[in-house]
Motif scaffolding. Structure first.
Motif, short mmCIF file in Angstrom:
data_model
loop_
_atom_site.label_atom_id
_atom_site.label_comp_id
_atom_site.label_asym_id
_atom_site.label_seq_id
_atom_site.Cartn_x
_atom_site.Cartn_y
_atom_site.Cartn_z
N ALA A 16 0.75 -1.28 -0.08
CA ALA A 16 0.02 -0.32 -0.11
C ALA A 16 0.35 1.26 0.32
N VAL A 17 1.81 1.32 0.99
CA VAL A 17 2.92 2.49 0.82
C VAL A 17 3.51 2.53 -0.48
N HIS A 18 3.97 1.38 -1.20
CA HIS A 18 5.14 1.75 -2.48
C HIS A 18 4.01 2.19 -3.60
N ALA A 19 2.47 2.01 -3.64
CA ALA A 19 1.18 2.04 -4.40
C ALA A 19 0.68 3.42 -3.61
N TRP A 20 0.69 4.30 -2.86
CA TRP A 20 1.03 5.85 -3.09
C TRP A 20 2.42 5.99 -3.03
N LEU A 21 3.10 5.58 -3.25
CA LEU A 21 4.96 6.45 -3.53
C LEU A 21 4.97 6.26 -4.66
N VAL A 22 5.06 5.54 -5.61
CA VAL A 22 4.16 5.63 -7.35
C VAL A 22 3.52 6.54 -7.46
N SER A 23 1.77 6.72 -7.09
CA SER A 23 1.37 7.84 -6.97
C SER A 23 1.48 9.05 -7.23
N ALA A 24 2.29 9.07 -5.99
CA ALA A 24 2.78 11.05 -6.23
C ALA A 24 3.77 11.29 -5.96
#
Length: 121
Positions: A16-24
């Motif tokens: 979930a953190v990785h997905a958030w970072l990719v989007s940001a």
């Protein structure tokens, strides 16, 4: 801007953190796992995740001054909002030369607000 960003995320899943970072931040390299640590580079920014670095708190270290966030608090606020979990960070830049007097001074971001806490990790 700070030279890097380090925040502590409570009970979060790295996916979930990785997905958030990719989007940001943007996409990047494959994630490499070594024990409790996972590393990758996203949009040229080295990222290190250490699971359970402090009890139930996971460390997220963005090793660059070229992030979308001006400081640890801005990143912690964004992470807490995106992930729906408490996030902790130091209130400003700190290094060992500053001594131990303020080493336990942290901010905890949850439910949209940041509050000072004392955290001895």
């Amino acid at each position: 801007m700070t030279p890097d960003i380090e925040i502590y995320i409570k009970e979060a899943d790295f996916a979930a953190v990785h997905a958030w970072l990719v989007s940001a931040i943007g996409t990047g390299s494959e994630v490499i796992r070594k024990g409790q640590t996972q590393q990758c580079t996203l949009a040229g920014i080295p990222v290190m995740w250490t699971a359970k670095a402090a009890g139930r708190w996971h460390s997220l270290w963005l090793q660059s001054d070229n992030t979308p966030w001006a400081d640890d608090l801005a990143c912690a606020t964004a992470a807490s909002a995106a992930l729906g979990v408490p996030v902790r960070c130091v209130p400003g830049s700190w290094n060992e030369a500053d001594g131990e007097a303020t080493a336990d001074d942290w901010l905890e971001v949850k439910d949209g607000s940041a509050n000072p806490i004392t955290w001895r990790i």
